[in-house]
Design an enzyme around this catalytic site. Structure first.
Site, mmCIF file in Angstrom:
data_model
loop_
_atom_site.group_PDB
_atom_site.id
_atom_site.type_symbol
_atom_site.label_atom_id
_atom_site.label_comp_id
_atom_site.label_asym_id
_atom_site.label_seq_id
_atom_site.Cartn_x
_atom_site.Cartn_y
_atom_site.Cartn_z
ATOM 1 N N HIS A 90 15.184 12.357 -13.710
ATOM 2 C CA HIS A 90 14.698 11.064 -13.217
ATOM 3 C C HIS A 90 14.002 11.237 -11.874
ATOM 4 O O HIS A 90 14.422 12.046 -11.050
ATOM 5 C CB HIS A 90 15.862 10.077 -13.059
ATOM 6 C CG HIS A 90 16.275 9.474 -14.355
ATOM 7 N ND1 HIS A 90 17.526 8.954 -14.574
ATOM 8 C CD2 HIS A 90 15.588 9.281 -15.507
ATOM 9 C CE1 HIS A 90 17.599 8.470 -15.806
ATOM 10 N NE2 HIS A 90 16.433 8.668 -16.386
ATOM 11 N N GLY A 123 0.777 -1.235 0.000
ATOM 12 C CA GLY A 123 0.000 0.000 0.000
ATOM 13 C C GLY A 123 0.801 1.274 0.000
ATOM 14 O O GLY A 123 0.246 2.362 0.035
ATOM 15 N N ASP A 132 24.200 11.314 -11.979
ATOM 16 C CA ASP A 132 24.266 9.974 -12.580
ATOM 17 C C ASP A 132 25.003 10.147 -13.904
ATOM 18 O O ASP A 132 24.794 11.145 -14.598
ATOM 19 C CB ASP A 132 22.852 9.457 -12.886
ATOM 20 C CG ASP A 132 22.137 8.943 -11.646
ATOM 21 O OD1 ASP A 132 22.785 8.841 -10.585
ATOM 22 O OD2 ASP A 132 20.935 8.647 -11.749
ATOM 23 N N HIS A 168 23.922 10.299 -19.756
ATOM 24 C CA HIS A 168 23.151 9.395 -18.898
ATOM 25 C C HIS A 168 22.109 8.785 -19.837
ATOM 26 O O HIS A 168 22.316 8.799 -21.059
ATOM 27 C CB HIS A 168 22.542 10.216 -17.752
ATOM 28 C CG HIS A 168 21.869 9.421 -16.668
ATOM 29 N ND1 HIS A 168 22.226 8.144 -16.356
ATOM 30 C CD2 HIS A 168 20.852 9.749 -15.823
ATOM 31 C CE1 HIS A 168 21.460 7.726 -15.353
ATOM 32 N NE2 HIS A 168 20.622 8.680 -15.021
ATOM 33 N N ASP A 201 28.748 8.865 -8.866
ATOM 34 C CA ASP A 201 27.663 7.877 -9.014
ATOM 35 C C ASP A 201 28.185 6.447 -8.877
ATOM 36 O O ASP A 201 29.062 6.033 -9.619
ATOM 37 C CB ASP A 201 27.051 8.097 -10.406
ATOM 38 C CG ASP A 201 26.002 7.062 -10.784
ATOM 39 O OD1 ASP A 201 25.467 6.383 -9.886
ATOM 40 O OD2 ASP A 201 25.706 6.967 -11.993
ATOM 41 N N HIS A 242 24.385 3.932 -16.065
ATOM 42 C CA HIS A 242 25.408 4.258 -15.082
ATOM 43 C C HIS A 242 26.783 3.717 -15.454
ATOM 44 O O HIS A 242 26.900 2.591 -15.934
ATOM 45 C CB HIS A 242 24.996 3.702 -13.721
ATOM 46 C CG HIS A 242 23.650 4.193 -13.282
ATOM 47 N ND1 HIS A 242 23.490 5.387 -12.614
ATOM 48 C CD2 HIS A 242 22.410 3.683 -13.457
ATOM 49 C CE1 HIS A 242 22.200 5.576 -12.373
ATOM 50 N NE2 HIS A 242 21.525 4.557 -12.872
HETATM 51 ZN ZN LIG Z 1 19.305 8.987 -13.331
#
Ligand SMILES: [Zn+2]
Length: 582
Positions: free
Chosen positions: A97, A59, A188, A166, A220, A393
């Site tokens: 993102h 939930g 990233d 990325h 990253d 990545h």
């Molecule tokens: Zn990202």
């Protein structure tokens, strides 16, 4: 399970004149990235991301960072605990993102003030603002647009943005000048020599930045346990094309709504192979709309059609692009697979592409989804069969290259599970950074930085999970979650006892309501024994004729019946005793 962190209260003012780096999320987990930089009492925030819940959190929609350090929830939280809201100079976003921007609408009204400056690249800004429309009653937002080469100054922080590859366009790394020294935040990234929708990494630029001497590198770590070099988006496109070449039926491609480059690849391939594209899923539709408006996704007129038009074309001319590659319960692919989607049903001959890696914690769900799809006579292509998803990545070789180019004095791995951070720290040592200059930290720790040294302070700031469900933010605490886990696992059992006030005797037979525990009709014996026990407990407590402690009786029922159920069934349902006096 929920990670409970004990922290020394942070009322002791963050010490010294040095720079503090405080990760509120993203260290020791994949997602929920948010980092604070604090110097001279001034705070800069980098990213405000969310994280998808694990399979053990029924939930829950999202998990977001805890910002009690910035804005204590209660006025009288304790002496010395400051409301740091006014000290926040600004927020910078690296890319669009959701694990970097997703918590923003849930948190911004708590820290917003008229002088707060917000910066993001054009696409990131577009995604944030569009999403903001779904949240009414939010303060008016003015997000400043920055791009490769933009320079801004926020109090003691001078920030220069630079382009990083990325799997979403418009991703920016940060070069931050502070009175303590220069910091580089990679965002990233990967080094992609042949990216889609993007230019390759500007190594010359990275070298110029490195020439300015980097005291601390934050890099990253998501790919730090993967050998060699990440795949280029071009290679992925080639592999995806293999599928498009040989498949005759419909193609249903599921990926993250924010993998703009992957979405572009699938649109481009569909055009090349004469397929129309249907976009399904609210977040996917929204992101495509924004990216098209800003020029980050290109498609020919007529390629993207409405879902209803699906029947106007043969199966071999249809691609469905949708969300749900992680097996998310409410996402489109799951609804298609479970026959709950309004227009689309799976059929023999369909090919399903799951173009995303599996986020830790979702393995079982994705496995079930694959099985469901295969049962319906469809084919499944996923990243383990073919390289149809590059992590966005950098992997070991790229991470080492970044470390060598930047050659920082200190190193702090960011973004990733603890094992990824640890692997990244090993890479740093391999490239010659001495052990004492590398810090593997976790959420809520305070990393203290001076030109001479880096270390983790003893006190911590709150960083435990804040859970968002359909109803609210943070009102689902660990207790609620535990209840849900219990209900999901062993069900519930309600016992209603009516007691005569005068005599203290149970009237009639206690009522029993049960869900998800045992099949009542086949458990007559168990129920009979349970009723007997409940009556005994009540009579024992009321027998003496004195004052009756009803909450004690309820606890007794809960405990004794609980033990009884466990010995008989090995299950622990949630037991709710209801006592009514008449
Ligand atoms: Zn990202």
């Amino acid at each position: 399970m929920i990670k409970q962190q004990n922290f020394t209260p942070y009322r002791n003012k963050v010490s010294g004149a040095g720079l503090k780096i405080i990760p509120l999320g993203g260290l020791g987990e994949v997602g929920r990235n948010m980092t604070l930089f604090e110097i001279e009492g001034k705070i800069l925030i980098c990213d405000m991301g969310l994280r998808m819940p694990g399979e053990d959190m029924p939930g829950i929609d999202y998990i977001i960072p805890n910002i009690n350090y910035l804005k204590p929830p209660h006025q009288n939280f304790g002496s010395g605990v400051k409301d740091r809201k006014k000290s926040i100079l600004g927020i910078v976003f690296t890319h669009g993102h959701y694990d970097h921007i997703g918590a923003f609408p849930y948190l911004i009204d708590k820290i917003w003030h008229p002088n707060l400056e917000i910066y993001a690249s054009s696409l990131t800004r577009g995604i944030i603002l569009k999403r903001q429309k779904d949240f009414s009653n939010q303060p008016p937002l003015n997000i400043n647009e920055v791009r490769n080469g933009s320079k801004i100054k926020l109090g003691p922080f001078k920030i220069e943005f630079f382009r990083q590859n990325h799997n979403i366009p418009d991703n920016l790394g940060l070069f931050i000048e502070t009175p303590v020294g220069n910091i580089l935040h990679t965002s990233d990234f990967k080094f992609d020599p042949t990216p889609i929708n993007d230019l390759p990494t500007d190594f010359q630029k990275l070298k110029t930045i490195a020439d300015r001497k980097i005291l601390l590198l934050l890099s990253d770590s998501t790919g730090a346990e993967e050998e060699n070099h990440s795949l280029s988006e071009k290679t992925i496109e080639k592999n995806l094309e293999e599928i498009f070449k040989k498949v005759q039926g419909r193609i249903i491609a599921a990926t993250f709504a924010s993998l703009i480059n992957r979405i572009q690849q699938i649109i481009t391939l569909s055009e090349k192979y004469g397929r129309k594209v249907i976009i399904e899923g609210y977040s996917m539709k929204t992101n495509v709309e924004i990216s098209k408006a800003l020029g980050y996704i290109k498609s020919k007129r007529g390629t993207i059609i409405k879902t209803k038009e699906i029947q106007n074309y043969p199966d071999s001319k249809i691609t469905v692009l949708c969300t749900g590659a992680q097996g998310e319960g409410s996402a489109v692919l799951m609804r298609i697979a479970t026959k709950e989607h309004r227009f689309i049903r799976l059929k023999k001959g369909d090919s399903i592409i799951l173009s995303s890696s599996v986020i830790p914690g979702n393995e079982r769900t994705v496995q079930n989804l694959k099985d469901d799809i295969l049962r319906q006579g469809c084919r499944v292509f996923h990243y383990k069969i073919m390289d149809i998803h590059a992590g966005g990545h950098a992997q070991k070789e790229e991470l080492k290259e970044m470390l060598r180019i930047i050659s920082p004095k200190f190193f702090l791995p960011i973004h990733g599970q603890y094992s990824m951070l640890a692997a990244h720290s090993e890479l740093a040592k391999e490239t010659g950074i001495s052990e004492k200059n590398v810090v593997v930290a976790e959420n809520g720790q305070i990393i203290s930085l001076s030109p001479q040294r880096i270390f983790v302070e003893k006190s911590r700031v709150p960083s435990n999970y804040v859970m968002v469900d359909g109803l609210g933010i943070g009102d689902v605490g660990e207790v609620v979650l535990r209840d849900r886990q219990m209900l999901a696992k062993d069900g519930m059992f309600v016992i209603v006892v009516v007691v005569d006030k005068q005599t203290g005797k149970v009237k009639g037979s206690p009522d029993i309501i049960s869900r998800g525990f045992v099949y009542l009709r086949e458990s007559k014996e168990l129920l009979k024994d349970t009723r007997k026990r409940v009556i005994e407990i009540v009579h024992r407590a009321t027998g003496s004729g004195g004052a009756v402690n009803w909450s004690y009786i309820k606890d007794e029922i809960r405990n004794k019946v609980g033990q009884f159920f466990y010995t008989r069934t090995q299950r622990r349902p949630m037991i709710l005793p209801v006592v009514i006096e008449v």
